[in-house]
Design a protein around this motif. Structure first.
Motif: not given
Length: 180
Positions: A45-53
């Motif tokens: 799981f990477r999903h660097y594009h999302l804000d932390p929440a």
């Protein structure tokens, strides 16, 4: 060729042969992709594009889906807040516990992964990808030269598909687009 075979890593778990990595571009297909992977595969799981929440919420949903199929779940960046992950992914081990899967693109980075106590290494890019369209690739010969120079389990990454894994005769591989 010790790196080619399923070996227990320091956590005592065998390292899966097939891995899917998350990205903004495959997010919409991830649930189906996780369901189609053979049981016991790996998910990074990477999903660097999302804000932390939003990243945490998406991780929780995908991790449940992956666990339902018996997949190993690895997280990059901010792993200290993802206690249910089996380990971490990236260039350094500083932010995690459990399994550590390093990333490498050359011999120096493989050496650094070995010194850091990595349990395995994603070696890339084997072939051109959307992430590395214009960059240099290792190619089959370069990949094999580097992979055979380490005792770490090596996961081929970069433009990988089932056909390309067969082409390079390497059973442990991962993809973003090639499995989505």
């Amino acid at each position: 060729m010790a790196a080619r075979y399923s070996v227990p890593v320091t956590t005592g778990q065998p390292l899966p042969f097939l891995w899917i990595l998350s990205d903004a571009r495959n997010d919409a297909q991830l649930e189906g992709a996780l369901d189609r992977l053979p049981a016991g595969s790996g998910f990074v799981f990477r999903h660097y594009h999302l804000d932390p929440a939003a990243r945490r919420e998406r991780f929780d949903l995908l991790a449940r889906r992956a666990r339902a199929r018996g997949h190993m779940v690895i997280v990059s960046r901010g792993a200290e807040s993802f206690a249910q992950a089996d380990g971490t992914y990236g260039r350094d081990r500083s932010a995690g516990r459990g399994l550590y899967l390093a990333t490498a693109h050359n011999a120096a980075e493989i050496d650094a992964a070995e010194r850091a106590g990595a349990d395995g290494v994603f070696l890339s890019p084997v072939f051109a990808t959307r992430s590395h369209e214009r960059g240099d690739t290792l190619g089959p010969a370069g990949f094999h030269m580097l992979a055979q120079g380490t005792s770490l389990p090596v996961i081929a990454l970069g433009g990988m598909t089932p056909d390309r894994a067969a082409e390079i005769d390497w059973p442990r591989w991962g993809a973003i687009d090639g499995l989505s």
